[in-house]
Design a protein around this motif. Structure first.
Motif, PDB file in Angstrom:
ATOM      1  N   UNK A  10       1.349  -3.530   8.385  1.00  0.00           N
ATOM      2  CA  UNK A  10       0.157  -2.838   7.887  1.00  0.00           C
ATOM      3  C   UNK A  10       0.289  -1.329   8.053  1.00  0.00           C
ATOM      4  N   UNK A  11       0.812  -0.897   9.190  1.00  0.00           N
ATOM      5  CA  UNK A  11       1.001   0.536   9.434  1.00  0.00           C
ATOM      6  C   UNK A  11       1.985   1.134   8.438  1.00  0.00           C
ATOM      7  N   UNK A  12       3.077   0.425   8.211  1.00  0.00           N
ATOM      8  CA  UNK A  12       4.095   0.918   7.288  1.00  0.00           C
ATOM      9  C   UNK A  12       3.556   0.971   5.861  1.00  0.00           C
ATOM     10  N   UNK A  13       2.828  -0.068   5.425  1.00  0.00           N
ATOM     11  CA  UNK A  13       2.318  -0.103   4.054  1.00  0.00           C
ATOM     12  C   UNK A  13       1.293   1.000   3.813  1.00  0.00           C
ATOM     13  N   UNK A  14       0.460   1.299   4.825  1.00  0.00           N
ATOM     14  CA  UNK A  14      -0.509   2.383   4.670  1.00  0.00           C
ATOM     15  C   UNK A  14       0.198   3.720   4.485  1.00  0.00           C
ATOM     16  N   UNK A  15       1.291   3.911   5.200  1.00  0.00           N
ATOM     17  CA  UNK A  15       2.059   5.152   5.073  1.00  0.00           C
ATOM     18  C   UNK A  15       2.713   5.240   3.692  1.00  0.00           C
ATOM     19  N   UNK A  16       3.209   4.109   3.196  1.00  0.00           N
ATOM     20  CA  UNK A  16       3.874   4.105   1.890  1.00  0.00           C
ATOM     21  C   UNK A  16       2.888   4.418   0.773  1.00  0.00           C
ATOM     22  N   UNK A  17       1.725   3.761   0.778  1.00  0.00           N
ATOM     23  CA  UNK A  17       0.755   4.004  -0.298  1.00  0.00           C
ATOM     24  C   UNK A  17       0.195   5.425  -0.237  1.00  0.00           C
ATOM     25  N   UNK A  18       0.139   6.004   0.965  1.00  0.00           N
ATOM     26  CA  UNK A  18      -0.337   7.392   1.080  1.00  0.00           C
ATOM     27  C   UNK A  18       0.629   8.373   0.425  1.00  0.00           C
TER      28      UNK A  18
END
Length: 581
Positions: free
Chosen positions: A260-268
């Motif tokens: 979840x942390x990684x995906x939030x960073x990617x979409x940002x």
């Protein structure tokens, strides 16, 4: 105006702690000035201004310096090997030979616990993945932690066990005991371990320490390694039951947080480009998530745009494959120009997964309705646009909030006529008992049936529809929170969304709107994705098992039947069942 570099003889010598790579990593604007020709080097800036500003004392420089020290020690990191399932699959672990004829209990009595650490991966965010083994038959492994030589308290993590046939061969341990472990320790961004950090195994109070070589990697690499290892892990009993049991011990929740942390960073970090005429109003937005295969964008554009009324739809593509960005840019420009499409492209710097990527794409859509499609789905009806608009305009709103469609294989047989849920009871033999675990499974109505089987094509409410095609009122989709972003890569988000809709009072429907689906051909499947499917099934079962038991189980679920009288005209269970999804 670019600054003129000082002559070499006028440059003062930097502090002993000065490191060019760390300086540029800590202060990226200086690196940009160097690329633009405004500065000669980081040392140039430090000599002119950095020393007076005490930049080497700033926390971000100290952090970057520590990272550079780690990188220098990890110039040739060892590869991570998956857990072997058979003797000889991997090099046996190296450890001191145990005393002749000694038992595990005798080992423990003399302070000797055979063990080893095969790999230890670390991200700059302070997430650590450790893989190893321990013969803990006499004193059970109950904790894994990273300890620091500078006096800081150790940081504990979560772990899971698996079978290690190589360690069994050396220790003489029977296959019923799981010697392998893989652990996740969340140190935090400011807790990068210094040289000499150790991995500590707490075996019933007896501490066993290892000082493995650290492998500094990015978060996506660590995530993929964790899920590849989960996929490759072997067990003594039923793999589905045993993997669920291990995930439930704690590492499952840690892996979901990591993702979840990684995906939030990617979409940002998304980049958006628009092609064609976006000034008009659209009746709906076609949203497609791409991964691994760029060619389907152009093919979908050609086939969907040929229908009457196709110009009333906009097209939003989101790419989970950053390596395809340049090719997709060319394809998108050509497709928009050749077919007159209003096309929006969203490029991501990594793989955010199906749920997060589609949610982001929906947020950039410019219409009140969204059609979620896989890239390998194509219209079967030449008048698809008019047919879809007629469904939405002509049916009651409660029947079109969220609906799916019959999907067909390329040989003409039915692939999907709606989905239902089964609750399997998995059994796994233990030394003293048989363990029983509930496992939810998703099935498709009529999978493989002839294309004209009316009972699977008729409009009706169903427990769920596939994310390969969903048509949803955008306001309803957003009220539900969109796809859950807790699932890894892609699997079970569609079933999760449908159950959320039912729970919120909105039935899920299937309407006769036929499409082709080249199942599994629109993206690339990798070993890490198989591990993701394991954790997704576990997570889906945790979240929805009680709800499925309470009226949503089987091909004729009571809650759906009560909504539309499916008790009398639903297909019999024998006809509805198809191969596992």
């Amino acid at each position: 105006m670019p600054e003129t570099p000082l002559p070499p003889d006028e440059q003062s010598q930097p502090d002993p702690d000065y490191n060019e790579a760390a300086y540029l990593a800590a202060f990226p604007r200086i690196a940009e000035q160097i690329r633009n020709g405004a500065l000669k080097s980081g040392l140039d800036h430090y000599t002119r201004r950095g020393a007076a500003e005490s930049r080497l004392a700033q926390p971000r420089y100290k952090k970057a310096l520590a990272e550079q020290a780690l990188l220098s020690r990890l110039a040739a990191p060892p590869p991570v090997k998956p857990a072997p399932s058979l003797p000889g699959d991997a090099t046996p672990p190296v450890h001191p030979a145990p005393p002749a004829h000694a038992t595990p209990l005798a080992h423990a009595a003399f302070g000797y616990v055979p063990s080893g650490t095969d790999a230890m991966m670390l991200t700059r965010d302070g997430t650590c993945l450790a893989i190893g083994w321990v013969d803990d038959r006499a004193i059970a492994l109950r904790g894994v932690a990273v300890a620091f030589p500078d006096g800081r308290p150790p940081t504990g993590g979560v772990f899971a066990r698996c079978r290690r046939a190589d360690a069994e061969a050396i220790t003489g341990c029977p296959p019923g005991h799981l010697l392998g472990f893989f652990a996740l320790v969340e140190l935090g961004p400011d807790q990068l371990p210094p040289p000499g950090a150790t991995l500590v195994l707490d075996c019933a109070g007896h501490m066993v320490s290892h000082t493995p070589r650290l492998n500094l990697v990015d978060a996506a690499t660590l995530r993929d390694a964790a899920f590849e290892y989960l996929h490759a892990a072997a067990y003594a009993g039923n793999p589905a039951v045993d993997s669920f049991r291990q995930l439930e011990l704690g590492i499952g929740h840690g892996l979901l947080r990591l993702n979840a942390t990684l995906c939030a960073r990617i979409t940002a970090g998304a980049h958006v480009e628009r092609h064609g005429n976006h000034a008009r109003a659209f009746c709906a937005s076609i949203v497609v998530c791409l991964f691994g295969k760029p060619e389907y964008l152009f093919l979908q554009a050609a086939l969907f745009s040929a229908a009457p009324g196709a110009g009333d739809y906009e097209y939003v593509y989101v790419s989970n494959s950053p390596e395809l960005t340049e090719q997709l840019q060319r394809e998108a420009r050509l497709a928009a120009r050749l077919y007159g499409l209003a096309l929006t492209m969203i490029y991501l710097p990594g793989n955010a997964g199906f749920g997060a990527a589609n949610n982001l794409a929906v947020s950039h859509a410019a219409s009140p309705r969204v059609l979620i499609l896989n890239p390998d789905v194509f219209p079967r009806d030449p008048a698809w646009a008019v047919r879809h608009a007629a469904l939405v305009d002509g049916l009651p709103a409660e029947e079109t909030r969220l609906f799916g469609a019959p999907l067909f294989y390329d040989d003409g047989s039915l692939m999907h006529g709606g989905m239902f849920f089964e609750a399997d009871i998995g059994l796994s033999a233990r030394p003293d008992c048989i363990e029983r675990v509930e496992l939810l499974r998703v099935e498709h109505y009529g999978k493989g049936a002839p294309p004209d089987t009316a009972e699977f094509l008729r409009s009706r409410p169903v427990p769920a529809v596939t994310g390969a095609f969903m048509s949803a009122d955008r306001a309803w989709f957003e009220r539900l929170g969109g796809f859950s972003e807790e699932y890894v890569y892609g699997h079970y988000e569609d079933a999760d969304l449908c159950l959320k809709s039912w729970q919120a009072g909105g039935a899920v429907w299937l309407h006769d709107f036929p499409l082709w689906h080249l199942e599994g051909k629109g993206s690339t499947r990798r070993p890490a994705h198989e591990g993701g499917s394991v954790i997704n099934r576990w997570h889906f079962t945790r979240v929805w098992a009680e709800v499925v038991r309470d009226g949503f189980a089987g091909p004729n679920p009571a809650r759906v039947a009560a909504f539309d009288g499916l008790r009398t005209d639903a297909p019999p269970a024998s006809a509805a069942r198809g191969p596992r999804r």
